[in-house]
Structure formats: structure tokens, C-alpha cells
Design an enzyme around this catalytic site. Structure first.
Site, short mmCIF file in Angstrom:
data_model
loop_
_atom_site.label_atom_id
_atom_site.label_comp_id
_atom_site.label_asym_id
_atom_site.label_seq_id
_atom_site.Cartn_x
_atom_site.Cartn_y
_atom_site.Cartn_z
N ASN A 211 0.93 -1.19 -0.11
CA ASN A 211 -0.19 -0.04 0.00
C ASN A 211 1.06 1.40 -0.05
O ASN A 211 1.68 1.29 0.82
CB ASN A 211 -0.95 0.07 1.25
N GLU A 256 -2.77 0.27 -3.95
CA GLU A 256 -1.93 -1.01 -3.58
C GLU A 256 -1.39 -1.77 -4.83
O GLU A 256 -1.95 -1.69 -6.11
CB GLU A 256 -2.93 -1.84 -2.98
N1 RBF Z 1 -11.19 -4.92 -3.82
C1 RBF Z 1 -12.55 -4.75 -4.19
O1 RBF Z 1 -13.37 -4.63 -3.44
N2 RBF Z 1 -13.15 -4.90 -5.56
C2 RBF Z 1 -12.23 -5.38 -6.68
O2 RBF Z 1 -12.52 -5.50 -7.79
C3 RBF Z 1 -10.73 -5.51 -6.23
N3 RBF Z 1 -9.82 -5.68 -7.23
C4 RBF Z 1 -8.48 -5.96 -6.89
C5 RBF Z 1 -7.71 -6.55 -7.87
C6 RBF Z 1 -6.27 -6.53 -7.72
C7 RBF Z 1 -5.57 -7.06 -8.68
C8 RBF Z 1 -6.01 -6.46 -6.36
C9 RBF Z 1 -4.54 -6.71 -5.98
C10 RBF Z 1 -6.79 -6.04 -5.41
C11 RBF Z 1 -8.17 -5.82 -5.49
N4 RBF Z 1 -8.89 -5.33 -4.58
C12 RBF Z 1 -10.42 -5.21 -4.88
C13 RBF Z 1 -8.66 -5.08 -3.29
C14 RBF Z 1 -8.56 -5.82 -2.32
O3 RBF Z 1 -9.67 -5.66 -1.56
C15 RBF Z 1 -7.42 -5.38 -1.37
O4 RBF Z 1 -6.17 -5.48 -1.92
C16 RBF Z 1 -7.63 -6.19 0.00
O5 RBF Z 1 -8.69 -5.83 0.58
C17 RBF Z 1 -6.36 -5.71 1.20
O6 RBF Z 1 -6.28 -4.34 1.04
P1 ADP Z 2 -1.07 -4.19 4.33
O1 ADP Z 2 -2.61 -4.25 4.57
O2 ADP Z 2 -0.21 -3.72 5.55
O3 ADP Z 2 -0.46 -3.64 3.00
P2 ADP Z 2 -0.78 -7.02 2.93
O4 ADP Z 2 -1.33 -8.12 3.55
O5 ADP Z 2 -1.53 -6.30 2.03
O6 ADP Z 2 -0.63 -5.71 4.26
O7 ADP Z 2 0.70 -7.37 2.69
C1 ADP Z 2 1.41 -6.22 2.30
C2 ADP Z 2 3.01 -6.32 2.70
O8 ADP Z 2 3.52 -7.56 2.32
C3 ADP Z 2 3.78 -5.33 1.76
O9 ADP Z 2 3.78 -4.27 2.26
C4 ADP Z 2 5.14 -6.00 1.59
O10 ADP Z 2 6.06 -5.55 2.81
C5 ADP Z 2 4.86 -7.48 1.88
N1 ADP Z 2 4.73 -8.25 0.38
C6 ADP Z 2 5.29 -9.46 0.56
N2 ADP Z 2 5.21 -10.06 -0.90
C7 ADP Z 2 4.39 -9.12 -1.37
C8 ADP Z 2 4.10 -8.91 -2.92
N3 ADP Z 2 4.34 -10.06 -3.59
N4 ADP Z 2 3.53 -7.97 -3.43
C9 ADP Z 2 3.30 -6.79 -2.42
N5 ADP Z 2 3.68 -6.94 -1.08
C10 ADP Z 2 4.39 -7.74 -0.64
MG MG Z 3 -2.08 -4.08 1.08
#
Ligand code: RBF
Ligand code: ADP
Ligand code: MG
Length: 309
Positions: A211, A256
Site C-alpha cells: 500500500n 495497492e
Molecule cells: N477490492 C474490491 O473490493 N473490488 C475489486 O474489484 C478489487 N480488485 C482488486 C484487484 C487486484 C489485482 C488487487 C491486487 C486487489 C483488488 N481489490 C479489490 C482490493 C482488495 O480488496 C485489497 O487488496 C484487500 O482488501 C487488501 O487491502
Molecule cells: P497491508 O494491509 O499492510 O498492505 P498486506 O497483507 O497487503 O498488508 O501485505 C503487504 C506487505 O507484504 C507489503 O507491504 C510488503 O511488505 C509485503 N509483501 C510480500 N510479498 C509481497 C508481494 N508479492 N506484493 C506486495 N507486497 C508484498
Molecule cells: Mg496491502
């Protein structure tokens, strides 16, 4: 490249300075063309090439409270000017005092007396000085008076489209990344520090996402994007989500990036995200499982877009 964070009193003189003046937000192809000219001329006359720019952007001082609109944070603007091989960037703090300099004050006191400028390259529609009354024709008049040559550069076109920062902003707001990249001569990008979210990406979805906390800059249209994530100078393929995570009712905008084939803790580090193509809108799924299924597809699509297997 040397960077001077002052409007004047530089504490050094310049050798046959060839200068360009502007905001250079985005350092797009048009700006790059001007820098090329400045560098070529400086070489020709055995002088130094200079870019004179401002931060914050004048609009941020003169019309505060606007939505973020800058294409790049100032640090990245300066880095890209350096890549264009300019010798010295002067970054003037744009204060009320600075804004009150008339066009003539600026040219006489700064360009002429402080810099001793020999040649100035500007865009054909440049304006400068208090009330933006300084124009190319006025600059040419001052040039005669103070002994420097002024060249106005025509706007650069790509496939019949005039390049401008405002046109690029519009394309990025619409999510037209290839369109913006074509005018920028480089991919649109965001740079930020990796911060903590809810920890849900890895724990609940199996797709960790870095993030980002970014400076006040323009963010592309919300949605899912194929990207390159640049971490410590290395490029990794990735897929980004710019949005509100409505499936989890976060009600908080987040940027993100899930980086492919990557498994490192990078909290607190700087990540640079180069956008390649917008894939879809963010949607509300009925369950996390449905979101996971979709993210798998997003990853496959991003791989295709990025040309990896
Ligand atoms: N969150 C949603 O609520 N709707 C989506 O369509 C959605 N698409 C995503 C697509 C990708 C490739 C990624 C990496 C995340 C997406 N998310 C989406 C976000 C997801 O809810 C979020 O990464 C997690 O809740 C962790 O913060
Ligand atoms: P947060 O809600 O704090 O972002 P996540 O569960 O999304 O937590 O995990 C994200 C963290 O994991 C990143 O900040 C990074 O330090 C680590 N990480 C490990 N592998 C990956 C990856 N493939 N892509 C992104 N972040 C990764
Ligand atoms: Mg994250």
C-alpha cells in the site's frame, strides 16, 4: 546534475549559461525537446545548460485548495531533468515574495544580473512574472536590452496531437495510460512509501499488496492496472488496484500493488509504480472468494499485457 534550491543569490557564477524556464510538470516529450536544444546550444558555445523551475507549482500558491493535479512530485521532476543531461537545475521556492516580482524584475535581477544568461529557450506560449505578464515577445525585448538571445520553441506534436501537461492530465484522469505514455515519452508513474493497511491482502486473500502513501499528485482513474513495480532499482511485474475496496467496505481510498514473484517485507521503503494499461473497474464482490477468483484472472491478464509468461 547540480541542483540549487534558491531563487537567487546562488553563490556562484555560470559560464555562458544557456537556460530554459518553466514548471516542466511531467517532464514530457515537449519539455525533453527543449532540454535537448538547451544542451546542444550549451555545448556549441562551451557553456552550461540550466533549467529554472519552481516549487511548489505557482497554482498551488495562488489558488490553494485545488485537487492535486501535479504529474510528478518535485523530486522526480528534478531527477528526470537530470536524465535529460541538463547541467544545473535551479528550483526557486515559489513564495508570495517571488510571485510579486514583475516580469522585468525577474529578467533583470535574476536572469541577467544573477545568472548572466546568454541564451534562453522557452515554449511559444510561456508566461512569467507577476500577473503572468511576461510573454515571449516581452522576453525578446528584454533580451535586446540585457544582451541575450531568445528562442521560442514550437509545441511538439505526436500523431497530430499537441503535447501539453493539461492534455496528459486529462488522459491520466480517464485511465488512458498508453495515450498519456505516448505524450510523456515514458510511462505515467506514482512514487510512494509502503505503509501498513489492514493486513488483509496476505492473510485473507493470499495476494499481499504494497500500500502506497504518495505525495499530492494526480492519481489515475480508479481501477485495476497492469504495472511495473520498481524496487531498489529492480523492475518487477505487478497488478495495481486504485480504489476503495468496496467488497470490504473500507471507505478509504488506497493505492495497492501486488508484485508478482515477490516475497519481501518492504514496509517503509520507497516503491515506484509505472502504469502500463488499465484492465477494469473496481467492483463489489459478494464474497472474498469471488474477489480471489477475479484477482487470479487480473494477474493472468497483467502478465499478457506486460509480455511475461
Ligand atoms: N477490492 C474490491 O473490493 N473490488 C475489486 O474489484 C478489487 N480488485 C482488486 C484487484 C487486484 C489485482 C488487487 C491486487 C486487489 C483488488 N481489490 C479489490 C482490493 C482488495 O480488496 C485489497 O487488496 C484487500 O482488501 C487488501 O487491502
Ligand atoms: P497491508 O494491509 O499492510 O498492505 P498486506 O497483507 O497487503 O498488508 O501485505 C503487504 C506487505 O507484504 C507489503 O507491504 C510488503 O511488505 C509485503 N509483501 C510480500 N510479498 C509481497 C508481494 N508479492 N506484493 C506486495 N507486497 C508484498
Ligand atoms: Mg496491502
Amino acid at each position: 546534475m547540480e541542483v540549487i534550491w534558491k531563487a537567487k543569490d546562488f553563490g556562484r557564477s555560470f559560464k555562458n549559461p544557456v537556460l530554459t524556464l518553466g514548471n516542466f510538470d511531467g517532464v514530457h516529450l515537449g519539455h525533453q525537446r527543449i532540454f535537448q536544444q538547451v544542451c546542444r546550444k550549451a555545448k556549441e558555445i562551451g557553456g552550461e545548460s540550466l533549467a529554472y523551475t519552481f516549487a511548489p507549482h505557482p497554482v498551488q500558491l495562488l489558488k490553494p485548495g485545488q485537487e492535486p493535479f501535479l504529474l510528478l512530485p518535485i523530486s522526480e521532476r528534478i531527477r528526470l531533468i537530470g536524465e535529460a543531461e541538463i547541467d544545473v537545475t535551479i528550483c526557486a521556492p515559489f513564495t508570495q515574495e517571488f510571485a510579486s516580482l514583475t516580469a522585468e524584475d525577474f529578467v533583470r535581477d535574476i536572469l541577467h544580473r544573477q545568472i548572466g544568461v546568454r541564451q534562453v529557450y522557452v515554449g511559444h506560449n510561456t508566461s512569467f512574472g507577476k500577473g503572468r505578464t511576461g510573454s515571449v515577445s516581452l522576453l525578446k525585448e528584454f533580451g535586446k536590452r540585457y544582451g541575450f538571445v531568445v528562442e521560442a520553441m514550437e509545441a511538439v506534436e505526436v500523431k497530430g496531437t499537441l503535447i501539453s501537461s493539461s492534455r496528459i492530465r486529462r488522459l491520466i484522469r480517464q485511465g488512458d495510460i498508453p495515450g498519456a505514455a505516448e505524450l510523456l515519452g515514458r510511462p505515467p508513474l506514482l512514487i510512494g512509501e509502503v505503509i501498513h493497511g489492514f493486513g488483509r491482502g496476505s492473510k485473507k486473500l493470499g495476494f499481499p499488496t504494497a500500500n502506497l502513501k504518495i505525495d499530492e499528485v494526480l492519481v489515475p482513474q480508479p481501477g485495476i492496472y497492469a504495472v511495473w513495480a520498481v524496487y531498489q532499482g529492480r523492475r518487477f511485474p505487478g497488478v495495481a488496484n486504485l480504489g476503495w475496496n468496496p467488497t470490504f467496505q473500507d471507505h478509504k481510498f488506497s493505492i495497492e500493488v501486488h508484485i508478482l514473484n515477490f516475497d519481501k517485507d518492504i514496509y517503509g521503503q520507497t516503491l515506484r509504480v509505472e502504469f502500463v494499461e488499465r484492465q477494469r473497474d473496481e467492483v463489489t464482490f459478494r464474497s472474498p472468494e469471488e474477489l480471489i477468483t477475479q484477482i487470479r484472472k487480473d494477474v493472468e491478464q497483467a502478465k499478457k499485457v506486460l509480455g511475461i509468461d
